[in-house]
Design a protein around this motif. Structure first.
Motif, PDB file in Angstrom:
ATOM      1  N   SER A 469     -11.654 -10.706 -19.017  1.00 60.48           N
ATOM      2  CA  SER A 469     -10.708  -9.832 -18.518  1.00 60.48           C
ATOM      3  C   SER A 469      -9.392 -10.958 -18.484  1.00 60.48           C
ATOM      4  N   ARG A 470      -9.290 -12.149 -18.453  1.00 58.95           N
ATOM      5  CA  ARG A 470      -8.381 -13.060 -18.597  1.00 58.95           C
ATOM      6  C   ARG A 470      -7.815 -13.038 -20.120  1.00 58.95           C
ATOM      7  N   ALA A 471      -8.880 -13.033 -20.960  1.00 56.99           N
ATOM      8  CA  ALA A 471      -8.615 -13.257 -22.346  1.00 56.99           C
ATOM      9  C   ALA A 471      -7.874 -12.115 -23.120  1.00 56.99           C
ATOM     10  N   ASN A 540       3.166  -6.921 -30.441  1.00 58.34           N
ATOM     11  CA  ASN A 540       2.578  -5.650 -29.738  1.00 58.34           C
ATOM     12  C   ASN A 540       1.368  -5.918 -29.724  1.00 58.34           C
ATOM     13  N   ALA A 541       0.436  -6.416 -30.557  1.00 60.44           N
ATOM     14  CA  ALA A 541      -1.094  -6.617 -30.272  1.00 60.44           C
ATOM     15  C   ALA A 541      -1.260  -7.457 -29.163  1.00 60.44           C
ATOM     16  N   GLU A 542      -0.564  -8.414 -28.879  1.00 64.22           N
ATOM     17  CA  GLU A 542      -0.823  -9.274 -27.714  1.00 64.22           C
ATOM     18  C   GLU A 542      -0.354  -8.363 -26.516  1.00 64.22           C
ATOM     19  N   ARG A 543       0.828  -7.713 -26.550  1.00 67.64           N
ATOM     20  CA  ARG A 543       1.357  -7.350 -25.075  1.00 67.64           C
ATOM     21  C   ARG A 543       0.325  -5.787 -24.771  1.00 67.64           C
ATOM     22  N   SER A 547      -4.461  -2.763 -22.533  1.00 69.84           N
ATOM     23  CA  SER A 547      -4.560  -1.267 -22.887  1.00 69.84           C
ATOM     24  C   SER A 547      -5.547  -1.042 -24.093  1.00 69.84           C
ATOM     25  N   PHE A 548      -5.559  -1.841 -25.161  1.00 63.60           N
ATOM     26  CA  PHE A 548      -6.392  -1.547 -26.096  1.00 63.60           C
ATOM     27  C   PHE A 548      -7.870  -1.882 -26.006  1.00 63.60           C
ATOM     28  N   SER A 549      -8.126  -2.564 -24.943  1.00 65.84           N
ATOM     29  CA  SER A 549      -9.451  -2.764 -24.481  1.00 65.84           C
ATOM     30  C   SER A 549     -10.078  -1.789 -23.703  1.00 65.84           C
ATOM     31  N   ASN A 550      -9.122  -0.914 -23.225  1.00 69.00           N
ATOM     32  CA  ASN A 550      -9.602   0.170 -22.450  1.00 69.00           C
ATOM     33  C   ASN A 550      -9.375   1.382 -23.291  1.00 69.00           C
ATOM     34  N   LYS A 551      -8.464   1.532 -23.869  1.00 71.07           N
ATOM     35  CA  LYS A 551      -8.268   2.798 -24.901  1.00 71.07           C
ATOM     36  C   LYS A 551      -7.965   2.540 -26.203  1.00 71.07           C
ATOM     37  N   PRO A 552      -8.757   2.178 -26.917  1.00 71.11           N
ATOM     38  CA  PRO A 552      -8.483   1.387 -28.401  1.00 71.11           C
ATOM     39  C   PRO A 552      -8.167   2.328 -29.425  1.00 71.11           C
ATOM     40  N   LEU A 553      -8.465   3.571 -29.222  1.00 73.29           N
ATOM     41  CA  LEU A 553      -7.985   4.607 -30.415  1.00 73.29           C
ATOM     42  C   LEU A 553      -6.589   4.995 -30.173  1.00 73.29           C
ATOM     43  N   TYR A 590     -18.040   7.849 -38.028  1.00 73.01           N
ATOM     44  CA  TYR A 590     -16.982   8.637 -37.622  1.00 73.01           C
ATOM     45  C   TYR A 590     -16.986   9.007 -36.006  1.00 73.01           C
ATOM     46  N   GLU A 591     -18.145   9.039 -35.532  1.00 70.43           N
ATOM     47  CA  GLU A 591     -18.312   9.384 -34.039  1.00 70.43           C
ATOM     48  C   GLU A 591     -17.718   8.267 -33.188  1.00 70.43           C
ATOM     49  N   GLU A 592     -17.779   6.883 -33.724  1.00 68.91           N
ATOM     50  CA  GLU A 592     -17.519   5.800 -33.115  1.00 68.91           C
ATOM     51  C   GLU A 592     -16.033   5.285 -32.818  1.00 68.91           C
ATOM     52  N   PHE A 593     -15.082   6.225 -33.620  1.00 63.78           N
ATOM     53  CA  PHE A 593     -13.802   5.599 -33.939  1.00 63.78           C
ATOM     54  C   PHE A 593     -13.369   6.647 -32.645  1.00 63.78           C
ATOM     55  N   ASN A 594     -13.479   6.267 -31.545  1.00 62.02           N
ATOM     56  CA  ASN A 594     -13.246   6.953 -30.254  1.00 62.02           C
ATOM     57  C   ASN A 594     -12.244   6.042 -29.211  1.00 62.02           C
ATOM     58  N   ASP A 595     -12.243   6.657 -28.145  1.00 62.17           N
ATOM     59  CA  ASP A 595     -11.414   5.965 -27.052  1.00 62.17           C
ATOM     60  C   ASP A 595     -12.224   5.178 -26.091  1.00 62.17           C
ATOM     61  N   GLN A 596     -13.743   5.248 -26.288  1.00 59.59           N
ATOM     62  CA  GLN A 596     -14.234   4.551 -25.401  1.00 59.59           C
ATOM     63  C   GLN A 596     -14.093   3.030 -25.217  1.00 59.59           C
ATOM     64  N   PRO A 597     -14.108   2.611 -23.683  1.00 57.88           N
ATOM     65  CA  PRO A 597     -13.588   1.232 -23.639  1.00 57.88           C
ATOM     66  C   PRO A 597     -14.255   0.140 -24.462  1.00 57.88           C
ATOM     67  N   LEU A 598     -13.779  -1.003 -24.982  1.00 58.59           N
ATOM     68  CA  LEU A 598     -14.490  -1.979 -25.602  1.00 58.59           C
ATOM     69  C   LEU A 598     -15.248  -3.110 -24.621  1.00 58.59           C
ATOM     70  N   ASN A 599     -16.247  -3.554 -25.302  1.00 56.50           N
ATOM     71  CA  ASN A 599     -16.795  -4.716 -24.564  1.00 56.50           C
ATOM     72  C   ASN A 599     -16.197  -6.143 -25.246  1.00 56.50           C
ATOM     73  N   GLY A 600     -16.923  -7.187 -24.760  1.00 53.54           N
ATOM     74  CA  GLY A 600     -16.522  -8.610 -24.906  1.00 53.54           C
ATOM     75  C   GLY A 600     -16.516  -8.857 -26.547  1.00 53.54           C
ATOM     76  N   LYS A 601     -17.322  -8.171 -27.067  1.00 49.79           N
ATOM     77  CA  LYS A 601     -17.580  -8.231 -28.472  1.00 49.79           C
ATOM     78  C   LYS A 601     -16.280  -8.300 -29.476  1.00 49.79           C
ATOM     79  N   TYR A 602     -15.119  -7.236 -28.866  1.00 50.75           N
ATOM     80  CA  TYR A 602     -14.253  -7.025 -29.811  1.00 50.75           C
ATOM     81  C   TYR A 602     -13.087  -8.263 -29.825  1.00 50.75           C
TER      82      TYR A 602
END
Length: 623
Positions: A469-471, A540-543, A547-553, A590-602
């Motif tokens: 969460s902090r990272a 922008n990637a940092e800012r 949001s990216f970790s919650n809604k990546p697509l 194809y079906e994995e390029f979606n808005d499901q939240p990411l886990n720490g592996k990202y």
């Protein structure tokens, strides 16, 4: 093997270091205490001649002094009269204090002190220096001599106990005695020394012959023998055990049974000895060894002690430290090829194991954690004694599995250094809870991570979750702190996922791939900003990382759209990076390029891709 027996073995193995003065990392002095001895901060030093005459005196700045001690004096409190055998407060060792405003209490204390000192001075185990001090103390003129030498002062034939403003007219400068002691002067602690014809002779508090003299004398006074539950021998026992374990003002005891009026025994025993009996010498050796080890190499956080030591070779690699603390070789990135796991493992094994001759099957390593719930009680929270070979294998495994590239350490010149390996437990606490985390939280985390290192347990998920969460929120902290948090978090996740430090082109996990995409976008923008001279402002990637970790697509579309002006600035470089984005995108199902939240592996994909691009850029600049 119990922790008490391990400490006794350590004491016996280091008996040659008894009385040898050492210094802690912050400059405080300490020593491995002899049996029947303790330490006290002295305020006044009185030197006696070999004939028992006063020679000189001086005020000293609370010097920690090794002094003989009995069971009763080591635990005296309140109104109990229990004199130390040699060095003590003025109220005990000054026989003429009653002539300068003292009362019956001081008289009784002196009589008890003198009788005890006489027993030692006139015993078969007497020492010439002790006899000289006894002869001087018997003359009852200590206060008189100290007044004559401007150590103490009187007002209307009464000893001035405390400094007050009315004395400023009398003295040009505040006397030294009132600078070193805030309470009554009669509570000032006095240490004695004997001046001999040999100028190289040690002070009495460093003289091993004086140590042995008192130990042998005091052993003759110990008569009550019982079965020692630690050694298994019938020896004189004790129910009074040492305090001052963590520091000089520490009142907490590990072993205590003095609450006879309360619920200590819970109705199971009539006397404490029925619960457990411990020999006097056993207790002394164990506690003295523990104090010495804590001063020498213990880590104390909010009064919780983390201690690791070897029975034979006391100094041992601590499981809570990082690799740079273990061996400076890991601060030199060029020395180790991280892409070759076998090479890295070999270098790590050599550095941690040290010389082969240092390993023996009989050698053990002990891990001990202590803490106190109250000011009077100290408890053992964790203890493990294990074979040294097994312990080193556990340390090597920890640094191989909880591994990442870190760039937050600095060398002696203040330059940032890079190293591979596991972070220290303190740094893990910083990553999970912030640099200003409460000490209670930090010490709790260290206690929880220790079994993960020693016993190979999984890192608690709440610690990893908090670090992720902090990272994922770089805008909430300074850049250096975020980069440190990121690398430490990746090390924790890597132990769980086992992906490796280097960029893995074969991983098709959506979390890992999204992390790689974010890293490429971050690189395009940061390189363009650097070429334009825009400094190190956040991309922008940092800012938008949270949001990216919650809604990546959805967030990726916004970040990708904002890259157009930065690509134009980079020119040919942007072409390669843009192709990398396409290559990574093609790896998605194809079906994995979606808005499901990411886990720490990202975060692993993000950090590995950043390191890979950074290395490519360095090689390109060199070419």
């Amino acid at each position: 093997m119990s922790w008490l027996q391990s400490l006794i073995n350590t004491y016996d193995s280091n008996i040659d270091k008894v009385g040898e003065e050492c210094k802690t990392r912050n400059g405080k002095r300490y020593t491995l205490l002899p049996v029947s001895h303790t330490t006290q901060n002295a305020h006044i030093e009185i030197t006696i001649t070999a004939n028992g005459e006063f020679h000189s005196a001086k005020v000293i700045e609370k010097e920690n002094t090794v002094i003989p001690s009995t069971e009763s004096s080591a635990s005296r409190a309140g109104k109990v009269i229990a004199p130390y055998p040699l060095h003590d407060k003025l109220s005990y060792c000054a026989g003429d204090l009653i002539n300068y405003g003292g009362d019956v209490k001081e008289k009784n204390q002196f009589e008890a002190y003198l009788a005890q000192l006489k027993g030692w001075a006139e015993s078969e185990n007497f020492h010439d220096k002790i006899l000289a001090i006894y002869q001087y103390v018997s003359k009852k003129r200590m206060i008189q001599d100290l007044i004559a030498n401007n150590i103490l002062f009187t007002e209307d034939d009464t000893l001035i106990q405390k400094w007050h403003k009315n004395l400023e007219k009398r003295f040009d400068e505040k006397p030294e005695i009132f600078k070193v002691i805030a309470s009554d002067v009669s509570a000032a602690f006095v240490r004695f020394d004997v001046r001999t014809q040999n100028p190289n002779e040690k002070c009495i508090w460093e003289d091993t012959s004086v140590y042995d003299s008192f130990i042998n004398y005091y052993n003759t006074l110990l008569h009550e023998a019982d079965l020692c539950y630690v050694s298994g021998e019938i020896i004189p026992s004790t129910n009074r055990h040492a305090n001052k374990i963590r520091h000089a003002a520490d009142k907490a005891k590990i072993i205590s049974s003095n609450d006879t009026s309360g619920y200590t025994f819970r109705g199971r025993f009539d006397k404490s000895e029925e619960a457990v009996s411990i020999g006097y010498v056993t207790s002394q050796k164990a506690h003295n060894a523990l104090k010495w080890l804590i001063n020498k190499q213990g880590d104390i956080i909010d009064d919780r002690v983390f201690l690791v030591w070897g029975n034979e070779s006391v100094e041992i690699h601590s499981p809570v430290e990082d690799l740079v603390s273990i061996n400076p070789i890991f601060a030199k990135e060029a020395k180790i090829e991280v892409d070759s796991l076998s090479s890295y493992a070999s270098e790590l094994s050599k550095a941690i194991r040290g010389y082969k001759s240092d390993l023996s099957h009989a050698s053990n390593v002990n891990i001990l954690v202590l803490d106190s719930a109250t000011t009077g009680r100290l408890s053992v929270l964790y203890f493990r004694s294990m074979d040294k070979e097994l312990y080193l294998r556990k340390i090597i495994d920890w640094h191989l599995t909880c591994c990442w590239l870190h760039r937050y350490r600095k060398d002696d010149q203040g330059k940032t250094i890079a190293f591979y390996g596991a972070p220290s437990t303190k740094d893990i606490g910083m990553a999970a809870y912030g640099s200003h985390a409460n000490k209670k939280v930090l010490k709790g985390l260290m206690s929880r991570v220790l079994p993960c290192i020693i016993d190979g347990r999984k890192i608690p998920t709440d610690i990893i979750r908090s670090a992720i969460s902090r990272a994922s929120n770089p805008v909430s902290m300074e850049r250096w702190e975020w980069l440190k948090t990121l690398s430490i978090t990746c090390a924790l996740i890597n132990r769980q996922e086992e992906t490796g430090v280097s960029l893995n082109h074969d991983i098709k996990d959506r979390n890992y791939l999204f992390g790689r995409l974010l890293a490429v976008a971050h690189t395009i923008e940061s390189w363009a900003i650097r070429e334009q001279g825009g400094g190190n402002r956040a991309t922008n990637a940092e800012r938008y990382m949270m949001s990216f970790s919650n809604k990546p697509l959805q967030t990726w579309r916004n970040i990708h759209a904002s890259l157009m002006p930065y690509k134009a600035r980079l020119g040919f470089k942007a072409t390669k990076l843009n192709q990398l984005i396409l290559d990574i995108t093609d790896m998605f199902e194809y079906e994995e390029f979606n808005d499901q939240p990411l886990n720490g592996k990202y975060l692993l994909g993000f950090s590995s891709q950043l390191n890979d691009l950074d290395n490519r850029n360095k090689k390109a600049e060199e070419n």
